[in-house]
Design a protein around this motif. Sequence first.
Motif, mmCIF file in Angstrom:
data_model
loop_
_atom_site.group_PDB
_atom_site.id
_atom_site.type_symbol
_atom_site.label_atom_id
_atom_site.label_comp_id
_atom_site.label_asym_id
_atom_site.label_seq_id
_atom_site.Cartn_x
_atom_site.Cartn_y
_atom_site.Cartn_z
ATOM 1 N N GLY A 186 -4.598 2.524 8.083
ATOM 2 C CA GLY A 186 -3.481 2.786 7.185
ATOM 3 C C GLY A 186 -3.304 1.667 6.174
ATOM 4 O O GLY A 186 -4.223 0.877 5.933
ATOM 5 N N ILE A 187 -2.123 1.599 5.578
ATOM 6 C CA ILE A 187 -1.850 0.631 4.518
ATOM 7 C C ILE A 187 -2.068 -0.782 5.058
ATOM 8 O O ILE A 187 -1.518 -1.164 6.088
ATOM 9 C CB ILE A 187 -0.418 0.804 3.983
ATOM 10 N N SER A 188 -2.882 -1.540 4.358
ATOM 11 C CA SER A 188 -3.300 -2.856 4.845
ATOM 12 C C SER A 188 -2.124 -3.822 4.963
ATOM 13 O O SER A 188 -1.334 -3.983 4.021
ATOM 14 C CB SER A 188 -4.349 -3.447 3.908
ATOM 15 N N THR A 189 -2.042 -4.477 6.099
ATOM 16 C CA THR A 189 -0.986 -5.472 6.309
ATOM 17 C C THR A 189 -1.178 -6.690 5.417
ATOM 18 O O THR A 189 -0.225 -7.437 5.170
ATOM 19 C CB THR A 189 -0.956 -5.912 7.783
ATOM 20 N N ALA A 190 -2.393 -6.883 4.903
ATOM 21 C CA ALA A 190 -2.643 -8.020 4.007
ATOM 22 C C ALA A 190 -1.818 -7.910 2.736
ATOM 23 O O ALA A 190 -1.548 -8.914 2.071
ATOM 24 C CB ALA A 190 -4.123 -8.107 3.667
ATOM 25 N N ASP A 191 -1.411 -6.675 2.392
ATOM 26 C CA ASP A 191 -0.649 -6.462 1.164
ATOM 27 C C ASP A 191 0.853 -6.370 1.405
ATOM 28 O O ASP A 191 1.612 -6.055 0.478
ATOM 29 C CB ASP A 191 -1.139 -5.180 0.470
ATOM 30 N N LEU A 192 1.299 -6.601 2.639
ATOM 31 C CA LEU A 192 2.713 -6.455 2.989
ATOM 32 C C LEU A 192 3.272 -7.747 3.576
ATOM 33 O O LEU A 192 2.547 -8.511 4.218
ATOM 34 C CB LEU A 192 2.908 -5.333 4.019
ATOM 35 N N SER A 193 4.562 -7.973 3.389
ATOM 36 C CA SER A 193 5.260 -9.062 4.065
ATOM 37 C C SER A 193 5.581 -8.637 5.484
ATOM 38 O O SER A 193 6.168 -7.575 5.704
ATOM 39 C CB SER A 193 6.559 -9.389 3.336
ATOM 40 N N ALA A 240 5.716 -4.712 -0.244
ATOM 41 C CA ALA A 240 4.418 -5.014 -0.853
ATOM 42 C C ALA A 240 4.508 -6.344 -1.591
ATOM 43 O O ALA A 240 5.433 -6.572 -2.370
ATOM 44 C CB ALA A 240 4.024 -3.897 -1.814
ATOM 45 N N ARG A 241 3.535 -7.195 -1.338
ATOM 46 C CA ARG A 241 3.588 -8.549 -1.910
ATOM 47 C C ARG A 241 3.550 -8.537 -3.439
ATOM 48 O O ARG A 241 4.197 -9.360 -4.091
ATOM 49 C CB ARG A 241 2.410 -9.373 -1.377
ATOM 50 N N ARG A 242 2.788 -7.611 -4.007
ATOM 51 C CA ARG A 242 2.595 -7.619 -5.462
ATOM 52 C C ARG A 242 3.395 -6.525 -6.181
ATOM 53 O O ARG A 242 3.283 -6.381 -7.398
ATOM 54 C CB ARG A 242 1.103 -7.479 -5.791
ATOM 55 N N VAL A 243 4.182 -5.749 -5.405
ATOM 56 C CA VAL A 243 4.983 -4.681 -6.021
ATOM 57 C C VAL A 243 6.424 -4.798 -5.506
ATOM 58 O O VAL A 243 6.788 -4.160 -4.514
ATOM 59 C CB VAL A 243 4.417 -3.276 -5.707
ATOM 60 N N PHE A 257 -0.395 2.150 -6.319
ATOM 61 C CA PHE A 257 0.232 0.867 -6.646
ATOM 62 C C PHE A 257 -0.662 -0.333 -6.315
ATOM 63 O O PHE A 257 -0.203 -1.473 -6.290
ATOM 64 C CB PHE A 257 1.576 0.741 -5.929
ATOM 65 N N GLY A 258 -1.944 -0.065 -6.036
ATOM 66 C CA GLY A 258 -2.902 -1.151 -5.853
ATOM 67 C C GLY A 258 -2.959 -1.737 -4.462
ATOM 68 O O GLY A 258 -3.555 -2.803 -4.262
ATOM 69 N N LEU A 259 -2.360 -1.064 -3.489
ATOM 70 C CA LEU A 259 -2.418 -1.560 -2.111
ATOM 71 C C LEU A 259 -3.694 -1.050 -1.436
ATOM 72 O O LEU A 259 -4.110 0.104 -1.655
ATOM 73 C CB LEU A 259 -1.202 -1.083 -1.304
ATOM 74 N N ALA A 260 -4.296 -1.888 -0.624
ATOM 75 C CA ALA A 260 -5.503 -1.493 0.110
ATOM 76 C C ALA A 260 -5.132 -0.629 1.309
ATOM 77 O O ALA A 260 -4.029 -0.739 1.858
ATOM 78 C CB ALA A 260 -6.267 -2.728 0.574
ATOM 79 N N ALA A 283 1.152 8.880 2.073
ATOM 80 C CA ALA A 283 1.521 7.470 1.913
ATOM 81 C C ALA A 283 0.348 6.647 1.403
ATOM 82 O O ALA A 283 0.530 5.703 0.619
ATOM 83 C CB ALA A 283 2.019 6.897 3.245
ATOM 84 N N TYR A 284 -0.880 6.992 1.831
ATOM 85 C CA TYR A 284 -2.053 6.242 1.393
ATOM 86 C C TYR A 284 -2.302 6.460 -0.105
ATOM 87 O O TYR A 284 -2.701 5.544 -0.819
ATOM 88 C CB TYR A 284 -3.298 6.657 2.173
ATOM 89 N N GLU A 285 -2.080 7.693 -0.567
ATOM 90 C CA GLU A 285 -2.269 7.994 -1.984
ATOM 91 C C GLU A 285 -1.320 7.160 -2.838
ATOM 92 O O GLU A 285 -1.718 6.589 -3.865
ATOM 93 C CB GLU A 285 -2.020 9.484 -2.244
#
Length: 397
Positions: free
Chosen positions: A343-350, A356-359, A184-187, A177-179
């Motif tokens: 894991g996948i940064s919550t800053a990039d998620l709603s 994902a905010r930008r995808v 897609f540019g998520l931290a 999932a991290y890959e």
Amino acid sequence: MSAAPEPYDAIVLGAGAAGMMCAATAGQRGLRVLLIDHGPAPGRKILISGGGRCNFTNLHTAPDRYLSANPHFAKSALGRYTAQDFLALVERHGIAWHEKTLGQLFCDGSARQIVDLLAGECAAAGVELLCGQPVNQIAHRDGLFHVTRNGVDLTGRALVLATGGPAIPKLGATGFAYEVARQFGLAVVQPRPALVPFTLGPADALFQSLSGVAAEVAVHWGKTCFREAALFTHKGLSGPAMLQISSYWEHRTPIAVDFLPQADPGWLVEHKRQQPRAGLRRVLGATLPARLAEVLAERLELDRELGALNDKALRAAEARLARWPFQPTGTEGFAKAEVTAGGISTADLSSRTMMARRVPGLYAIGECVDVTGWLGGYNFQWAWASGWAAGQAIGTA
């Protein structure tokens, strides 16, 4: 030339707790959903959870029992799909359950019942399930997510990452999932083992000789404290108290153990007045396992009659027993960790939709997100809540 197959409304990667919950929820809304898992069958991590009985939620679920770089992120999902909501689903399927301790709910029977519940919900919602082949490639073009599996190109309007983290690799767990997130540019917040036993070094070899001995303790790291059972192992420290504090612990820092958390201040001096001829080993042995009492008395070098010791020495012993320092050399790693922190940064998620905010159309749920619960059903509740939130949101944006 045949026309390309109609895209799915959503492709969910990972048929674990969060993935199945999301797929079922989206399918119930009339969406066409494909659920993919590289393993041979869904829900493999569920099956081994809770000693095979699945600690499926916790009645005391609250956002402050989760770790994340953003401690507020989990509030929305947890508030909209609660422990009582999942419990109602369990009861609707006729699954008998019991509360063990501290709000932890388990199946009376087998964890297989929870897997069957989720698989049944998915089937009833028309979810298609594909197991046993890994995903080879993921791309996004022409407004669709393209997932290549076994040489076949599958397309979806939405893609959900629900493949968990690298904890318990023997079940096929990976950082997949991290890959995809990075693609897609998520931290990604640095993943680390959580709810995991500690290892100790040569300085604590005497305690490693206590392998198999357990006692209720209060363990401290910084301002965080858990009062539960601790277990000595041949490698170091385990048991619920240690697993809990391990999620907070940082390398090269000590933890402190209170071996007598129920004792009142001055208890040892009072014992001296009442039983001056008793030895420290005997006094400790009245509360603690005999082998542990022996090792503590030996380390304190006070194994003689209390009456022969001055009050200052006894107060110093009290203080040491209340904040006994251990310096873990590390943990037993992802192989023994129950979950993954980071894991996948919550800053990039709603926080409301898990998208994902930008995808647009890309979602991340469950353990692969930087939200990690305490031991005791909290991580399953995050899986249910985040999966439900995404399942409700897919196709509405």
